[in-house]
Write a protein that holds these residues in place. Structure first.
Motif, PDB file in Angstrom:
ATOM      1  N   ALA A  97       0.366   4.298   6.404  1.00 46.09           N
ATOM      2  CA  ALA A  97       0.485   2.998   5.746  1.00 46.09           C
ATOM      3  C   ALA A  97       1.804   2.305   6.051  1.00 46.09           C
ATOM      4  O   ALA A  97       1.929   1.105   5.817  1.00 46.09           O
ATOM      5  CB  ALA A  97       0.335   3.164   4.237  1.00 46.09           C
TER       6      ALA A  97
ATOM      7  N   MET B  10       0.827  -1.194   0.000  1.00 41.25           N
ATOM      8  CA  MET B  10       0.000   0.000   0.000  1.00 41.25           C
ATOM      9  C   MET B  10       0.868   1.252   0.000  1.00 41.25           C
ATOM     10  O   MET B  10       0.555   2.228  -0.669  1.00 41.25           O
ATOM     11  CB  MET B  10      -0.925  -0.053   1.222  1.00 41.25           C
ATOM     12  N   TYR B  11       1.963   1.200   0.773  1.00 39.50           N
ATOM     13  CA  TYR B  11       2.868   2.352   0.863  1.00 39.50           C
ATOM     14  C   TYR B  11       3.499   2.647  -0.497  1.00 39.50           C
ATOM     15  O   TYR B  11       3.614   3.809  -0.888  1.00 39.50           O
ATOM     16  CB  TYR B  11       3.930   2.094   1.929  1.00 39.50           C
TER      17      TYR B  11
END
Length: 110
Positions: free
Chosen positions: A71, A1-2
């Protein structure tokens, strides 16, 4: 996600650079001497759109940066530092073989 959020931030940053570079000069600083030449090169609606796009991209980058900070997976705080004193062992340490000191030579009795 990051990584996904980071890619979005980089893409938005590149688009923001382009939007800033194509904006019409507002006439201030170094551009004030040359502003008369820039007045006939743009339409008012295009300038409004680019200015709104600039603000939108800047806000988008700020929000995505905040989301990316959430995140990131935080590591668990585990200390790798050992105690200064070794842990007590139930077994005694093995003896070290040290050679005995040589005995004094015997002197004959007279």
């Amino acid at each position: 996600m990051y990584i996904f959020l980071s890619i979005l931030i980089v893409i938005a940053s590149l688009i923001l650079i382009g939007a800033v570079l194509i904006q019409k000069s507002k006439g201030g600083g170094l551009a004030s001497d040359y502003s008369s030449g820039n007045q006939y090169l743009g339409y008012r609606k295009t300038t409004d759109f680019i200015e709104k796009a600039t603000w939108t991209l800047a806000i988008f980058i700020c929000i995505m940066s905040i989301c990316a900070s959430f995140a990131v997976k935080t590591p668990v705080n585990v200390s790798n530092i050992q105690n200064a004193a070794p842990a007590p062992n139930s077994a005694a340490p093995a003896p070290v073989n040290v050679p005995a000191a040589p005995a004094a030579p015997a002197t004959p009795a007279k």
